[in-house]
Write a protein that holds these residues in place. Structure first.
Motif, PDB file in Angstrom:
ATOM      1  N   TRP A  61       0.843  -1.196   0.000  1.00  0.00           N
ATOM      2  CA  TRP A  61       0.000   0.000   0.000  1.00  0.00           C
ATOM      3  C   TRP A  61       0.877   1.244   0.000  1.00  0.00           C
ATOM      4  O   TRP A  61       1.792   1.362   0.801  1.00  0.00           O
ATOM      5  CB  TRP A  61      -0.906   0.012   1.222  1.00  0.00           C
ATOM      6  CG  TRP A  61      -1.768  -1.194   1.360  1.00  0.00           C
ATOM      7  CD1 TRP A  61      -1.730  -2.116   2.365  1.00  0.00           C
ATOM      8  CD2 TRP A  61      -2.780  -1.631   0.463  1.00  0.00           C
ATOM      9  NE1 TRP A  61      -2.664  -3.091   2.139  1.00  0.00           N
ATOM     10  CE2 TRP A  61      -3.334  -2.822   0.981  1.00  0.00           C
ATOM     11  CE3 TRP A  61      -3.278  -1.135  -0.741  1.00  0.00           C
ATOM     12  CZ2 TRP A  61      -4.343  -3.512   0.346  1.00  0.00           C
ATOM     13  CZ3 TRP A  61      -4.295  -1.829  -1.377  1.00  0.00           C
ATOM     14  CH2 TRP A  61      -4.816  -2.994  -0.832  1.00  0.00           C
ATOM     15  N   ASP A  64      -2.930   4.909  -2.300  1.00  0.00           N
ATOM     16  CA  ASP A  64      -3.954   4.061  -1.694  1.00  0.00           C
ATOM     17  C   ASP A  64      -4.439   4.564  -0.337  1.00  0.00           C
ATOM     18  O   ASP A  64      -5.617   4.451  -0.010  1.00  0.00           O
ATOM     19  CB  ASP A  64      -3.417   2.635  -1.499  1.00  0.00           C
ATOM     20  CG  ASP A  64      -2.847   2.042  -2.769  1.00  0.00           C
ATOM     21  OD1 ASP A  64      -3.585   1.951  -3.757  1.00  0.00           O
ATOM     22  OD2 ASP A  64      -1.644   1.695  -2.766  1.00  0.00           O
ATOM     23  N   ALA A 124     -16.599   3.395   6.756  1.00  0.00           N
ATOM     24  CA  ALA A 124     -17.007   1.992   6.719  1.00  0.00           C
ATOM     25  C   ALA A 124     -15.974   1.112   6.011  1.00  0.00           C
ATOM     26  O   ALA A 124     -15.937  -0.100   6.223  1.00  0.00           O
ATOM     27  CB  ALA A 124     -18.360   1.855   6.019  1.00  0.00           C
ATOM     28  N   ASP A 125     -15.124   1.724   5.193  1.00  0.00           N
ATOM     29  CA  ASP A 125     -14.090   0.989   4.459  1.00  0.00           C
ATOM     30  C   ASP A 125     -12.781   0.876   5.230  1.00  0.00           C
ATOM     31  O   ASP A 125     -11.868   0.176   4.797  1.00  0.00           O
ATOM     32  CB  ASP A 125     -13.809   1.666   3.116  1.00  0.00           C
ATOM     33  CG  ASP A 125     -15.027   1.716   2.220  1.00  0.00           C
ATOM     34  OD1 ASP A 125     -15.744   0.693   2.146  1.00  0.00           O
ATOM     35  OD2 ASP A 125     -15.275   2.772   1.613  1.00  0.00           O
ATOM     36  N   ASP A 126     -12.652   1.576   6.362  1.00  0.00           N
ATOM     37  CA  ASP A 126     -11.420   1.520   7.153  1.00  0.00           C
ATOM     38  C   ASP A 126     -11.098   0.073   7.495  1.00  0.00           C
ATOM     39  O   ASP A 126     -11.998  -0.730   7.758  1.00  0.00           O
ATOM     40  CB  ASP A 126     -11.564   2.320   8.445  1.00  0.00           C
ATOM     41  CG  ASP A 126     -11.700   3.813   8.223  1.00  0.00           C
ATOM     42  OD1 ASP A 126     -11.610   4.273   7.072  1.00  0.00           O
ATOM     43  OD2 ASP A 126     -11.894   4.524   9.226  1.00  0.00           O
ATOM     44  N   SER A 127      -9.803  -0.259   7.489  1.00  0.00           N
ATOM     45  CA  SER A 127      -9.408  -1.628   7.826  1.00  0.00           C
ATOM     46  C   SER A 127      -8.050  -1.641   8.504  1.00  0.00           C
ATOM     47  O   SER A 127      -7.240  -0.719   8.338  1.00  0.00           O
ATOM     48  CB  SER A 127      -9.388  -2.506   6.577  1.00  0.00           C
ATOM     49  OG  SER A 127      -8.432  -2.042   5.646  1.00  0.00           O
ATOM     50  N   GLY A 154     -12.269   6.291   0.088  1.00  0.00           N
ATOM     51  CA  GLY A 154     -13.142   5.410   0.863  1.00  0.00           C
ATOM     52  C   GLY A 154     -13.881   6.166   1.958  1.00  0.00           C
ATOM     53  O   GLY A 154     -13.582   7.327   2.245  1.00  0.00           O
ATOM     54  N   SER A 155     -14.806   5.492   2.570  1.00  0.00           N
ATOM     55  CA  SER A 155     -15.570   6.058   3.688  1.00  0.00           C
ATOM     56  C   SER A 155     -15.089   5.399   4.980  1.00  0.00           C
ATOM     57  O   SER A 155     -14.351   4.411   4.942  1.00  0.00           O
ATOM     58  CB  SER A 155     -17.055   5.777   3.486  1.00  0.00           C
ATOM     59  OG  SER A 155     -17.322   4.405   3.695  1.00  0.00           O
ATOM     60  N   ARG A 171      -7.485   4.624   6.673  1.00  0.00           N
ATOM     61  CA  ARG A 171      -8.576   5.248   5.916  1.00  0.00           C
ATOM     62  C   ARG A 171      -8.102   5.279   4.470  1.00  0.00           C
ATOM     63  O   ARG A 171      -7.053   5.834   4.150  1.00  0.00           O
ATOM     64  CB  ARG A 171      -8.839   6.663   6.435  1.00  0.00           C
ATOM     65  CG  ARG A 171      -9.793   7.524   5.628  1.00  0.00           C
ATOM     66  CD  ARG A 171     -11.273   7.191   5.787  1.00  0.00           C
ATOM     67  NE  ARG A 171     -11.730   6.853   7.116  1.00  0.00           N
ATOM     68  CZ  ARG A 171     -12.216   7.711   8.019  1.00  0.00           C
ATOM     69  NH1 ARG A 171     -12.299   8.985   7.745  1.00  0.00           N
ATOM     70  NH2 ARG A 171     -12.618   7.286   9.187  1.00  0.00           N
ATOM     71  N   TRP A 172      -8.839   4.623   3.597  1.00  0.00           N
ATOM     72  CA  TRP A 172      -8.441   4.480   2.205  1.00  0.00           C
ATOM     73  C   TRP A 172      -8.788   5.723   1.397  1.00  0.00           C
ATOM     74  O   TRP A 172      -9.824   6.351   1.635  1.00  0.00           O
ATOM     75  CB  TRP A 172      -9.103   3.249   1.588  1.00  0.00           C
ATOM     76  CG  TRP A 172      -8.690   2.007   2.314  1.00  0.00           C
ATOM     77  CD1 TRP A 172      -9.431   1.317   3.222  1.00  0.00           C
ATOM     78  CD2 TRP A 172      -7.427   1.356   2.242  1.00  0.00           C
ATOM     79  NE1 TRP A 172      -8.706   0.254   3.712  1.00  0.00           N
ATOM     80  CE2 TRP A 172      -7.465   0.255   3.122  1.00  0.00           C
ATOM     81  CE3 TRP A 172      -6.261   1.580   1.519  1.00  0.00           C
ATOM     82  CZ2 TRP A 172      -6.393  -0.607   3.301  1.00  0.00           C
ATOM     83  CZ3 TRP A 172      -5.188   0.718   1.692  1.00  0.00           C
ATOM     84  CH2 TRP A 172      -5.256  -0.359   2.569  1.00  0.00           C
TER      85      TRP A 172
END
Length: 75
Positions: free
Chosen positions: A2, A6, A33-36, A30-31, A26-27
């Motif tokens: 990444w 990205d 909800a997309d955090d990973s 993305g939102s 935080r992508w």
């Protein structure tokens, strides 16, 4: 790996096991909800200075940041 294209921000840190480091990402585009959670070894060298900055400011304890505290990654 990444990279800056990205990742928009580093939102948190945890170490679930010895010698395992994970960052809440935080992508870009993305939102929340997309955090990973992503392992530290999955980031390109272009992100490493921001991971170091994160730890310089917030230390090495488990933490999840609010969006205004996040370490933002410029494009």
């Amino acid at each position: 790996f990444w990279g800056k294209d990205d990742v928009a921000a580093i939102m948190g840190y945890r170490s679930p096991a010895s010698r395992v480091h994970e960052y809440l990402v935080r992508w870009r585009g993305g939102s929340p909800a997309d955090d990973s959670w992503e392992r530290g070894g999955m980031f390109s060298p272009s992100i490493h200075e921001y991971l170091e900055k994160f730890h310089d400011i917030h230390g090495t304890d488990k933490i999840t940041l609010s969006p205004d505290q996040a370490i933002r990654i410029p494009v």
